[in-house]
Design an enzyme around this catalytic site. Sequence first.
Site, short mmCIF file in Angstrom:
data_model
loop_
_atom_site.label_atom_id
_atom_site.label_comp_id
_atom_site.label_asym_id
_atom_site.label_seq_id
_atom_site.Cartn_x
_atom_site.Cartn_y
_atom_site.Cartn_z
N ASP A 151 0.74 -1.20 -0.06
CA ASP A 151 -0.01 -0.13 -0.07
C ASP A 151 0.87 1.37 0.03
O ASP A 151 1.90 1.32 0.91
CB ASP A 151 -1.06 0.07 1.15
CG ASP A 151 -1.91 1.12 1.36
OD1 ASP A 151 -1.47 2.39 1.06
OD2 ASP A 151 -3.01 0.89 1.44
N ASP A 198 -6.84 2.09 -3.17
CA ASP A 198 -7.14 2.35 -1.98
C ASP A 198 -7.24 3.90 -1.19
O ASP A 198 -6.10 4.19 -1.08
CB ASP A 198 -6.30 1.38 -1.12
CG ASP A 198 -7.00 1.44 0.28
OD1 ASP A 198 -8.01 1.99 0.62
OD2 ASP A 198 -6.02 0.94 1.44
C1 RNT Z 1 -5.52 0.56 6.10
C2 RNT Z 1 -5.20 -0.38 4.70
C3 RNT Z 1 -6.66 -1.00 4.14
C4 RNT Z 1 -7.80 -0.38 4.11
C5 RNT Z 1 -8.99 -0.97 3.20
C6 RNT Z 1 -10.20 -0.17 3.66
O1 RNT Z 1 -4.62 1.23 6.23
O2 RNT Z 1 -4.80 0.36 3.87
O3 RNT Z 1 -6.22 -1.46 3.06
O4 RNT Z 1 -7.64 0.92 3.63
O5 RNT Z 1 -9.07 -2.22 3.65
ZN ZN Z 2 -4.56 -0.43 1.72
#
Ligand code: RNT
Ligand code: ZN
Length: 437
Positions: free
Chosen positions: A278, A345
Site C-alpha cells: 500500500d 485504496d
Molecule cells: C488500511 C489499509 C486497508 C484499508 C482498506 C479499507 O490502512 O490500507 O487496506 O484501507 O482495506
Molecule cells: Zn490498503
Amino acid sequence: MHPIRFFIWSRNYKTLMSNTKNIEKSYQLARERYAQLGVDTDQALAQLARISISMHCWQGDDVGGFENVGGALGDGLAVTGNYPGKARTPEQLRADFEKALSLIPGSHRFNIHACYAEMDGRKVERDELSADQFKNWIAWAKSLKIGMDFNQTYFSHPMVKDGMTLTHPDKSVRKFWIEHGIRSREIGAAIGKALGKTCLTNLWIPDGMKDTPADRRGPRERLVESLDAVFKKKIDRKLNVDSVEPKLFGIGAESYTPGSHEFYLGYAVSRGTLLTLDAGHYHPTEGIADKISSVLCYLPEIALHVSRGVRWDSDHVVTLTDELQAIAQEIVWGGYVGRVRIGLDYFDASINRVAAWVIGTRNMIKALLLALVAPIAKLKQFERDGDYTSRLALMEDAKVLPFGAVWDYYCQQKGVPVGDAWLAEVKRYERDVLSKR
Ligand code: RNT
Ligand code: ZN
C-alpha cells in the site's frame, strides 16, 4: 423535429464529429512522433486495454459498509469530509459505481469488503458470514461481466478489543477473527467460482500500540499462529488467492504494528501468499515503486493498494504524481504486468465520490499508458552501453512527448468521455441523483 431543435442538434452533432476527427488527427501525429523513438502506440493501447484495475467499493460510502453495527469508522482508519450524496444502500453504491465505470476506459474489477454484507433483515456476525450475504453483489458483477476482489474486515467492530484482533492475548478474540478470516476466504472462492475470474482476498488488520510496547515478540508470534489458522484450509488458487498487507503505523497505533513490512514479507515468502504493497503504509518519503522488483524476486505475484498519503497515510485521491508514474513504470518496464494485481485504496469524503473514483482510476490508467509509450527499449540500450548522459536526456525529453493525444484517442476508442468531458456527466448525476438522497 422542430426546426430550432434540429438546428441545435445538428450543430452539436457537427461539433462532435469535428472533435472526433481532430482527436484522430492528433493521434496520427503523435503516433508518428512516438514511432521515431521506436514506440508503437497502437500496441501500447492494446496492452493497456488488457490491464484491469481493482476499484475499491469503499470510496463510494466513506468505508461505511452495510452491517449497521452502529459503530463509527475507527481502528486506525479515518475519513474526513461530509460532501453530500454518499451511497447509503447497496443499490445506491452499485448505481454510483456503474456511473463511475461508464466514465473510465477499459474493463475493471470491483473490490468489496466483508462489511458490505447484505443481511436481508437477519443479523449475521462476521464469524458467520458466507457467500449468501454477497449474492446480490456477485449477481450484479456477473451482469456487468466484471471480476471481484474481497477483503476481510478487521475494523469498525466491537470485537476489535484494545485495538487488537488476530494478535489479541485473549484466545476468544483471536478465535472470532480467525473464523472471520476463514469465512472471507471461502466467500472469495465462491466469488471466483461464480464469476470465472480469480478473486483476491486481502487481509489487513489494524492491530498495534499507541505507545512503546514492552513486548514486541508476543503479538507477532500470535499473529503467525492466527494467520496460519486462517490460511490452513487449501483453496483452489484458480478461485481465490490470498494476500497480506503490511503497515508501518496507524492512528492510535503510532509506536508499534505487529504486521509490519518485514513481518508480512517473511510471511508471504514462507507461506506462499501474495503481499499487498500500500503506497501509504511506509515512511512519508518512502515509495513502494522500488519495492516491486525486490519482492518479485521471491514472490510469484503481488498486489498493490495504490493510494496517496499527504504527510501521513491519509488516503487522498490518486493523482498523477511522480510516485504514481514510478509505480506504473516498474510494473510495465519490469515486465510484471501479469504478476501485479493493481488495486486502489483511498477515500475522500470532501468531494463528489463518483468523481473521486473517476479521477483516481483514470490517473492510474494514464500512468500505465505513460509507462507503455515511454521509449524504454532505447533507455535500456543507453544504460547497457553505459551512456547515462543519453539515458537522462531522453528520459527528460520523453516527459513532453504528445502523450495527451494518445490518451484522448484511447478514451474515444473505448467510448468514454474525452478530456474533462466526464465531469459534466458526474455533475448531471449529482443534480439528478446524488443531491436527492
Ligand atoms: C488500511 C489499509 C486497508 C484499508 C482498506 C479499507 O490502512 O490500507 O487496506 O484501507 O482495506
Ligand atoms: Zn490498503
